[in-house]
Design a protein around this motif. Structure first.
Motif, PDB file in Angstrom:
ATOM      1  N   ASP A  37     -37.758  27.170   5.593  1.00 51.55           N
ATOM      2  CA  ASP A  37     -36.588  27.199   6.464  1.00 51.55           C
ATOM      3  C   ASP A  37     -35.458  26.418   5.789  1.00 51.55           C
ATOM      4  N   GLU A  38     -34.387  27.117   5.412  1.00 48.77           N
ATOM      5  CA  GLU A  38     -33.281  26.478   4.703  1.00 48.77           C
ATOM      6  C   GLU A  38     -32.588  25.411   5.538  1.00 48.77           C
ATOM      7  N   ASN A  39     -32.732  25.440   6.846  1.00 43.85           N
ATOM      8  CA  ASN A  39     -32.117  24.434   7.705  1.00 43.85           C
ATOM      9  C   ASN A  39     -32.926  23.141   7.737  1.00 43.85           C
ATOM     10  N   LYS A  40     -34.207  23.217   7.384  1.00 47.84           N
ATOM     11  CA  LYS A  40     -35.068  22.032   7.409  1.00 47.84           C
ATOM     12  C   LYS A  40     -35.179  21.363   6.037  1.00 47.84           C
ATOM     13  N   GLN A  41     -35.032  22.142   4.969  1.00 50.35           N
ATOM     14  CA  GLN A  41     -35.202  21.586   3.632  1.00 50.35           C
ATOM     15  C   GLN A  41     -34.234  20.435   3.320  1.00 50.35           C
ATOM     16  N   PRO A  42     -32.962  20.477   3.789  1.00 52.86           N
ATOM     17  CA  PRO A  42     -32.069  19.332   3.519  1.00 52.86           C
ATOM     18  C   PRO A  42     -32.625  18.004   4.011  1.00 52.86           C
TER      19      PRO A  42
END
Length: 226
Positions: A37-42
């Protein structure tokens, strides 16, 4: 899931201890995270748990060992690093890096026909040294074949292969130069620890300055005043 259930089912007085273990495991790079999930990786990036090779304005070192068919001999291998740094007027430097590997434990019977547990065998190690881009390899000693140079993730990579038998010691010596402008004023070095390995003692000697000794158990910036 069972680990999480066990933690959540423990007395609340234990939760602070669990949190400390969690944060130390991230700091010492024993726990890495990757989210599709690109929103969680940060969040993993902010925590420093993504295993990222960082860009750095100064000298840099990342030692990466890969065990090829050495059973689980990593469990018993100890290592120590020395760095001798001779800085030139143009901000370049000549470095001699010595890595000493030691396996004090007796080897196991790794004959497949014997059917015994083979944990400690001959370590066959492909080692990669990430150093500032533009660095030039001058000499490599202690390797089974000539070292090679490549580039990866914005760094020059010095690569080689060696073996280490149980109850033996292997010393690798690598001499290289780092490019002009790398050192500006005080000597600054970022050492990024390989994930999952034990702490490693580093002794850094800059010409004319008292040696700096530091045990690297996490990514560490070292500044030596000149």
């Amino acid at each position: 899931n069972s680990m999480l259930a066990n933690m959540m089912g423990s007395p609340k007085a234990k939760w602070a201890e669990f949190f400390n273990i969690f944060t130390e495991s991230i700091e010492q790079k024993h726990l890495l995270m990757y989210f599709k999930d690109e929103n969680k990786q940060p969040a993993a990036e902010v925590l420093g748990s993504a295993g990222r090779i960082l860009s750095y304005d100064g000298d840099y070192l990342h030692i990466n060992d890969t065990n090829f068919a050495g059973a689980k001999s990593n469990l018993f291998v100890e290592s120590e690093v020395t760095q001798d740094v001779n800085i030139n007027d143009d901000g370049s430097a000549t470095k001699k890096l010595v890595i000493t590997y030691k396996n004090p434990r007796k080897g196991d019977n790794c004959n497949l026909e014997a059917g015994l547990l083979c944990l400690n065998g001959i370590l066959r190690d492909w080692i990669r040294l990430y150093v500032p881009k533009g660095s030039v390899l001058k000499a490599g000693r202690g390797f089974e074949a000539d070292m090679i140079t490549s580039e990866d993730l914005g760094y020059t990579v010095l690569e080689g292969f060696f073996t280490l038998s149980p109850q033996s010691v292997k010393k690798l010596e690598v001499e290289y130069t780092i490019p002009a402008g790398t050192v500006d004023g005080d000597y600054k070095l970022l050492i990024q620890k390989q994930p999952g390995v034990d702490p490693v003692k580093h002794t850094i000697t800059v010409t004319g300055v008292k040696p700096k000794v530091q045990v690297i158990d996490s990514d560490s910036e070292i500044i030596i005043a000149r």
